[in-house]
Design a protein around this motif. Structure first.
Motif, PDB file in Angstrom:
ATOM      1  N   ALA A   5      38.505  24.317  49.650  1.00  0.00           N
ATOM      2  CA  ALA A   5      37.792  23.838  48.328  1.00  0.00           C
ATOM      3  C   ALA A   5      36.664  25.593  47.989  1.00  0.00           C
ATOM      4  N   PRO A   6      36.914  25.580  46.512  1.00  0.00           N
ATOM      5  CA  PRO A   6      36.670  27.514  46.134  1.00  0.00           C
ATOM      6  C   PRO A   6      34.791  27.477  47.238  1.00  0.00           C
ATOM      7  N   GLU A   7      34.295  26.552  47.087  1.00  0.00           N
ATOM      8  CA  GLU A   7      33.072  26.518  48.814  1.00  0.00           C
ATOM      9  C   GLU A   7      33.307  27.004  49.831  1.00  0.00           C
ATOM     10  N   ALA A   8      34.388  26.909  50.479  1.00  0.00           N
ATOM     11  CA  ALA A   8      35.077  27.141  51.305  1.00  0.00           C
ATOM     12  C   ALA A   8      35.426  28.631  51.406  1.00  0.00           C
ATOM     13  N   LEU A   9      35.967  29.049  50.809  1.00  0.00           N
ATOM     14  CA  LEU A   9      36.744  30.314  50.703  1.00  0.00           C
ATOM     15  C   LEU A   9      35.205  31.377  51.009  1.00  0.00           C
ATOM     16  N   ARG A  10      35.536  32.324  51.532  1.00  0.00           N
ATOM     17  CA  ARG A  10      34.927  33.561  52.024  1.00  0.00           C
ATOM     18  C   ARG A  10      35.554  34.604  51.150  1.00  0.00           C
ATOM     19  N   LEU A  11      34.351  34.909  50.294  1.00  0.00           N
ATOM     20  CA  LEU A  11      33.820  36.021  48.933  1.00  0.00           C
ATOM     21  C   LEU A  11      33.247  36.866  48.992  1.00  0.00           C
ATOM     22  N   ARG A  12      33.358  37.774  48.626  1.00  0.00           N
ATOM     23  CA  ARG A  12      32.746  39.160  48.098  1.00  0.00           C
ATOM     24  C   ARG A  12      32.486  39.110  46.489  1.00  0.00           C
TER      25      ARG A  12
ATOM     26  N   MET B 193      45.242  36.440  48.642  1.00  0.00           N
ATOM     27  CA  MET B 193      44.690  35.790  49.093  1.00  0.00           C
ATOM     28  C   MET B 193      44.650  34.471  49.628  1.00  0.00           C
ATOM     29  N   ALA B 194      44.861  33.948  48.537  1.00  0.00           N
ATOM     30  CA  ALA B 194      44.808  31.844  48.611  1.00  0.00           C
ATOM     31  C   ALA B 194      46.428  32.272  49.403  1.00  0.00           C
ATOM     32  N   GLY B 195      48.279  32.922  49.802  1.00  0.00           N
ATOM     33  CA  GLY B 195      49.093  33.053  50.633  1.00  0.00           C
ATOM     34  C   GLY B 195      48.041  33.092  51.931  1.00  0.00           C
ATOM     35  N   LEU B 196      47.244  33.980  51.837  1.00  0.00           N
ATOM     36  CA  LEU B 196      46.803  34.400  53.466  1.00  0.00           C
ATOM     37  C   LEU B 196      45.570  33.283  54.215  1.00  0.00           C
ATOM     38  N   VAL B 197      45.101  32.575  53.007  1.00  0.00           N
ATOM     39  CA  VAL B 197      44.319  31.412  53.431  1.00  0.00           C
ATOM     40  C   VAL B 197      45.222  30.368  54.043  1.00  0.00           C
ATOM     41  N   GLY B 198      46.278  30.473  53.448  1.00  0.00           N
ATOM     42  CA  GLY B 198      47.660  29.232  53.954  1.00  0.00           C
ATOM     43  C   GLY B 198      47.522  29.704  54.432  1.00  0.00           C
ATOM     44  N   ALA B 199      48.185  30.662  55.563  1.00  0.00           N
ATOM     45  CA  ALA B 199      48.568  30.499  56.811  1.00  0.00           C
ATOM     46  C   ALA B 199      47.684  30.364  57.687  1.00  0.00           C
ATOM     47  N   LEU B 200      45.989  31.294  57.670  1.00  0.00           N
ATOM     48  CA  LEU B 200      45.333  31.760  58.518  1.00  0.00           C
ATOM     49  C   LEU B 200      43.996  30.789  58.281  1.00  0.00           C
ATOM     50  N   GLY B 201      44.144  29.787  57.695  1.00  0.00           N
ATOM     51  CA  GLY B 201      42.777  29.402  56.867  1.00  0.00           C
ATOM     52  C   GLY B 201      41.637  30.205  56.068  1.00  0.00           C
ATOM     53  N   ALA B 202      40.544  29.423  55.389  1.00  0.00           N
ATOM     54  CA  ALA B 202      39.399  30.240  55.047  1.00  0.00           C
ATOM     55  C   ALA B 202      38.224  30.794  55.495  1.00  0.00           C
ATOM     56  N   GLY B 203      38.581  30.632  56.774  1.00  0.00           N
ATOM     57  CA  GLY B 203      37.397  31.165  57.772  1.00  0.00           C
ATOM     58  C   GLY B 203      38.084  32.611  58.332  1.00  0.00           C
TER      59      GLY B 203
ATOM     60  N   ALA C 188      37.127  31.932  42.683  1.00  0.00           N
ATOM     61  CA  ALA C 188      37.285  31.132  43.523  1.00  0.00           C
ATOM     62  C   ALA C 188      37.866  29.808  43.311  1.00  0.00           C
ATOM     63  N   GLY C 189      37.781  29.904  42.126  1.00  0.00           N
ATOM     64  CA  GLY C 189      39.084  28.192  41.611  1.00  0.00           C
ATOM     65  C   GLY C 189      40.230  29.294  41.376  1.00  0.00           C
ATOM     66  N   SER C 190      40.666  30.094  41.194  1.00  0.00           N
ATOM     67  CA  SER C 190      42.216  30.843  41.229  1.00  0.00           C
ATOM     68  C   SER C 190      42.341  30.409  42.549  1.00  0.00           C
ATOM     69  N   VAL C 191      41.746  31.098  43.470  1.00  0.00           N
ATOM     70  CA  VAL C 191      42.004  30.775  45.040  1.00  0.00           C
ATOM     71  C   VAL C 191      42.335  29.574  45.342  1.00  0.00           C
ATOM     72  N   SER C 192      41.681  29.319  44.791  1.00  0.00           N
ATOM     73  CA  SER C 192      41.605  27.388  45.841  1.00  0.00           C
ATOM     74  C   SER C 192      42.844  26.649  45.470  1.00  0.00           C
TER      75      SER C 192
END
Length: 332
Positions: A239-246, A198-208, A222-226
């Motif tokens: 930031a952890p709160e910006a991530l989309r998580l279920r 997930m972290a790598g994908l967020v790095g390329a695509l953005g958290a949204g 959330a903390g691990s990914v952030s």
């Protein structure tokens, strides 16, 4: 990174790019349009039965080779996909593999086939660490590395799940690969295990644009990914709160089969002929279904489900096998 801080060259382990396939029957079953849902087939990465860990291991093994490693040492659960693919990568690169796994010989988890059978086929040596988990499991791996060093080996410690900033580079690349295949994508749905994918994908695509479905493998998803995202030099900050998580698909915990997961496995198999596993991709698909139901994923938007592999683990998960066999119908 290598031990002296250099960016390593990748080891060549996988087959790229992986296919992006439409899933129109599954899309309709989930209330989406027939062109809305696509599956990124990272279960077809080639080496060792395939799976998402290959993208991470290309970078991690590149660093290990640059440091002169002779042995890869990693950790995991008895049915770890990461451990299986680390063993396969070691075989491909003429290295030895030591897998430090939670559990004891002869327990139900350690005597099941699945990934463990393939670990043996690839020539890995397993060190059983008992009930140790988390930091204790890492400490056991470090002790094993020291023992190997005393025997003249050069061990490389590969992190749990391949999830480090170096490993996450593999999924930043995957995110860029996806943009060439589906530039209009709105959401990528992915299982969140140790966090590096997930972290790598967020790095390329953005958290949204990345929806991670927590599988119960870490205590602070959330903390691990952030933390991993912040370490990618070319990453969007998240930031952890910006991530989309279920967080609603863990059920009774990592490894425990839930009804939504069994439904997701069955629906995906019967609409698209694609097999998911009960721990990671099954939870991710159950999360996608829940997101479609509550409107977080909507018709008319391009959604990509990242299939991270894990098929061998299904054959080490007795509860899922029992349920699948019970669904058989036959005539005398």
């Amino acid at each position: 990174m290598t031990s002296d801080g250099r960016t390593p060259e990748r080891a060549s382990l996988g087959t790229w790019p992986t296919p992006l396939e439409p899933a129109p029957r599954l899309a309709r079953a989930l209330g989406l349009g027939p062109d809305d849902l696509w599956i990124k087939r990272d279960d077809l990465t080639g080496l060792g039965g395939g799976g998402n860990k290959i993208r991470k291991l290309e970078w991690l093994c590149g660093a290990a080779l640059a440091d002169g490693a002779t042995t890869l040492v990693t950790t995991g659960a008895p049915q770890s996909n990461h451990a299986r693919l680390t063993a396969a990568a070691a075989a491909r690169l003429s290295l030895r593999a030591v897998l430090v796994l939670a559990g004891t010989p002869g327990s139900s988890a350690s005597s099941a086939p699945g990934n463990l059978a393939l670990d043996g086929l690839f020539g890995a040596r397993v060190v059983w660490a008992g009930s140790a988990g988390g930091d204790a499991l890492v400490a056991t791996a470090a002790q094993e590395a020291e023992r190997l060093r005393g025997q003249g080996e050069v061990p490389a410690l590969i992190p749990f799940g391949g999830s480090s900033v170096t490993g996450a580079r593999g999924y930043a690349e995957c995110g860029r690969e996806l943009l060439t295949q589906a530039p209009d994508l709105t959401t990528v749905v992915v299982a969140l295990g140790s966090g590096g994918t997930m972290a790598g994908l967020v790095g390329a695509l953005g958290a949204g644009r990345v929806l991670g479905v927590h599988c119960g493998a870490v205590s602070d998803p959330a903390g691990s990914v952030s933390k991993l995202v912040s370490g990618l030099s070319d990453a969007h900050q998240a930031a952890p709160e910006a991530l989309r998580l279920r967080l609603d698909q863990v059920g009774d915990g990592y490894g425990a089969l839930t009804e939504p997961v069994m439904s997701a496995l069955t629906l995906t198999a019967r609409t698209e002929g694609i097999v998911l596993d009960p721990v990671y991709t099954g939870r991710a698909m159950a999360g996608l279904a829940a997101a479609a139901e509550d409107g977080d994923i909507r018709p008319g938007q391009r959604t990509v489900f990242l299939h991270t592999g894990g098929l061998p683990g299904l054959f080490g998960h007795q509860a899922t096998l029992t349920r699948a066999q019970a669904a058989l119908t036959w005539e005398d």
